[in-house]
Design a protein around this motif. Sequence first.
Motif, PDB file in Angstrom:
ATOM      1  N   ALA B  17       0.830  -1.205   0.000  1.00  0.00           N
ATOM      2  CA  ALA B  17       0.000   0.000   0.000  1.00  0.00           C
ATOM      3  C   ALA B  17       0.865   1.257   0.000  1.00  0.00           C
ATOM      4  O   ALA B  17       0.544   2.244  -0.683  1.00  0.00           O
ATOM      5  N   VAL B  18       1.982   1.228   0.756  1.00  0.00           N
ATOM      6  CA  VAL B  18       2.897   2.372   0.748  1.00  0.00           C
ATOM      7  C   VAL B  18       3.428   2.620  -0.658  1.00  0.00           C
ATOM      8  O   VAL B  18       3.492   3.765  -1.131  1.00  0.00           O
ATOM      9  N   GLY B  19       3.768   1.517  -1.353  1.00  0.00           N
ATOM     10  CA  GLY B  19       4.268   1.664  -2.721  1.00  0.00           C
ATOM     11  C   GLY B  19       3.216   2.255  -3.645  1.00  0.00           C
ATOM     12  O   GLY B  19       3.502   3.131  -4.464  1.00  0.00           O
ATOM     13  N   THR B  37       9.745  -0.386  -7.031  1.00  0.00           N
ATOM     14  CA  THR B  37      10.669  -1.343  -6.406  1.00  0.00           C
ATOM     15  C   THR B  37      10.154  -1.802  -5.048  1.00  0.00           C
ATOM     16  O   THR B  37      10.279  -2.981  -4.692  1.00  0.00           O
ATOM     17  N   ILE B  38       9.551  -0.855  -4.289  1.00  0.00           N
ATOM     18  CA  ILE B  38       8.982  -1.248  -2.986  1.00  0.00           C
ATOM     19  C   ILE B  38       7.868  -2.273  -3.189  1.00  0.00           C
ATOM     20  O   ILE B  38       7.783  -3.278  -2.479  1.00  0.00           O
ATOM     21  N   ILE B  39       7.002  -2.029  -4.194  1.00  0.00           N
ATOM     22  CA  ILE B  39       5.919  -2.980  -4.451  1.00  0.00           C
ATOM     23  C   ILE B  39       6.491  -4.338  -4.839  1.00  0.00           C
ATOM     24  O   ILE B  39       5.994  -5.377  -4.403  1.00  0.00           O
ATOM     25  N   ALA B  40       7.571  -4.339  -5.653  1.00  0.00           N
ATOM     26  CA  ALA B  40       8.164  -5.606  -6.066  1.00  0.00           C
ATOM     27  C   ALA B  40       8.693  -6.369  -4.860  1.00  0.00           C
ATOM     28  O   ALA B  40       8.506  -7.587  -4.750  1.00  0.00           O
ATOM     29  N   THR B  41       9.343  -5.647  -3.923  1.00  0.00           N
ATOM     30  CA  THR B  41       9.817  -6.308  -2.705  1.00  0.00           C
ATOM     31  C   THR B  41       8.654  -6.926  -1.931  1.00  0.00           C
ATOM     32  O   THR B  41       8.735  -8.067  -1.455  1.00  0.00           O
ATOM     33  N   GLY B  42       7.545  -6.166  -1.844  1.00  0.00           N
ATOM     34  CA  GLY B  42       6.387  -6.674  -1.107  1.00  0.00           C
ATOM     35  C   GLY B  42       5.813  -7.915  -1.762  1.00  0.00           C
ATOM     36  O   GLY B  42       5.474  -8.889  -1.077  1.00  0.00           O
ATOM     37  N   VAL B  43       5.728  -7.912  -3.089  1.00  0.00           N
ATOM     38  CA  VAL B  43       5.158  -9.078  -3.779  1.00  0.00           C
ATOM     39  C   VAL B  43       6.054 -10.295  -3.610  1.00  0.00           C
ATOM     40  O   VAL B  43       5.571 -11.416  -3.373  1.00  0.00           O
TER      41      VAL B  43
END
Lengths: 89, 130, 260, 117
Positions: B17-19, B37-43
């Motif tokens: 959500a932050v991403g 990149t943050i979303i990719a880390t989360g996924v």
Amino acid sequence: MNELVFIALATLMFILMIALAVMVIRSKDLIKAAILLSGVSLIASFVFVLLRAPDVAMAEASIGSALTAIILVFAIKKTNRFEEGGEEK
Amino acid sequence: MNGLALVFYGGILLLIAVGIWGILSRRNLIKVIMAITIIATGVNLLLVSVGYISGRAAPIVGGDTGIDASSTTGSVVDPIPQALVLTAIVIGLATTALALVAAVGYYRKTGSLELKSWSYGLTNEKEVKK
Amino acid sequence: MMERTTFHRSLPAIALALLFAATLFVAFVEVDFGEPRIEEELPVNYQPGEEIDTENITTPGLRYLANSSEETGSANLVTAVVVNYRGFDTLGEVTILFLAATGVGALLSFIKDDDEKKKKKILPPSLILNKGARLVLPLIILFGVYVFLHGHLSPGGGFQGGVIIASGMLLFYIAEPTKGASHKVISIIESTAGLAFIGLGIVGLMTASKIFLANDFAGDWGEVGMLVSAGLLPLIYIAIGFKVGSEMTGLVEKMRGDGS
Amino acid sequence: MIAINVIIGMVLIIIGLSFQVLGALGLIRLPDVYNRLQAATKSITLGAISIAIGVGVMDPTLLTKAILVAVFLLITNPISSHAIARGAYRSGVPLWKGSVVDKYGPALERKEREVKE
């Protein structure tokens, strides 16, 4: 590992990771944001170790926190360091 | 749903959500790439945590790990999500680099990284060129 | 005041993002965390170590877990999946990496303009940094080679080892800001490693199973846990290690530009 | 009865942990980059190496790896903190107001003049 220690470590890591991610989005200095982003990746690699995935942890530690940060810094050096309206700090 | 699921899924989805907040609210292209990149880390974290099984060891047998090579069933976690995420991380770096080069090209063309409107670089090119 | 207006403007974005997270969370309530879901096909009174009738298993994870040590001779099951069972996917992934690196080079050559060509004088690096980097660089490259050589025995493998070597080369750029890795050497290593990958796949076509990227020598040369136990698998991972290492080095080198 | 090497290892780990805590405290409390770097370096050289050796003493099968880790930290840590301090100075991070001596500034100016000529 004790279940309670596992939960406590995971909670701490997620709080740190989300705080760092919010700082990445909020900071106006892009180089600072790149370094904070590598911090997010470093903590993510620790969470991978907690999830029993040492291979993924190694890849994330070296790619996420070294190479991504350095590529971002090279790109920022070719462009502006600050976001619009952020230079007064 | 137990406490561990709450911590892991909740934390990972908040990270995603932050991403998404970053992508929606920032106009700096490099900042948008960082949010991706943050979303990719989360996924990646989400995929690996779906494959996790409580109380099992890492999927490495023999040697120092103490797991017999003939009885891996029931003693190690699922290796398939880990293999998937391993390749996803490596490709993520290459795509990030490609996106960054595109952002640098946008900067060279318009003199700014800020995304004023989606057609900015195409329509106003002659007036903005420094 | 500036801060408040920015926050005000991004409020809808925060609301939308939280809504998205809440929707996904509701979806994930059904997914148990930490529960075994790869072994639902097992018989009810199954004991660890018992032989399984692998003919009727349809869950890939269970099949890989039950058979991978015999079929691939690899102690690291992630390596077994990446290189052996899903070797063709890995070939495609390495191709994507190559395409991305090529794309970076092509885009950069399009957008290069004149003011980058004038080189400004940069200070030489300090003595401590230079000598220290020269001391540490061989050790880091040795560690990278160790990681991809032992990819089937311990955590690690071609991707991790290659990336470790690439980050070692970053240290070289810090120590010698004016120099860089030679593009010619990088491309030669890269194409040789790619050809070696394909060639090892063709070896699988010629041996017993007649399948591209098959690993028919698994277990022929040693027990699980030995360096040579996994047949062609370590050789393929070494090729991947060289390819990823040279590609990442080339990527960083291209992004760096002319030593600025 | 606890074996003697476990006790020695635990003592080493406790020493290392206390240095890490002091280093973290210094990282928060000290005023500028250079002072903080001082605290961080100390916490790594004494803290992390002490913990590594302690783990190696507690479990003798890990001793070789622990010594390797210690040697690697001992080589890389001073170099990296030197590079960080130099980079910070050259990119213009100011010294703390209470600093009394700055010998690197004049040396850097001299070097820059040499490069220009």
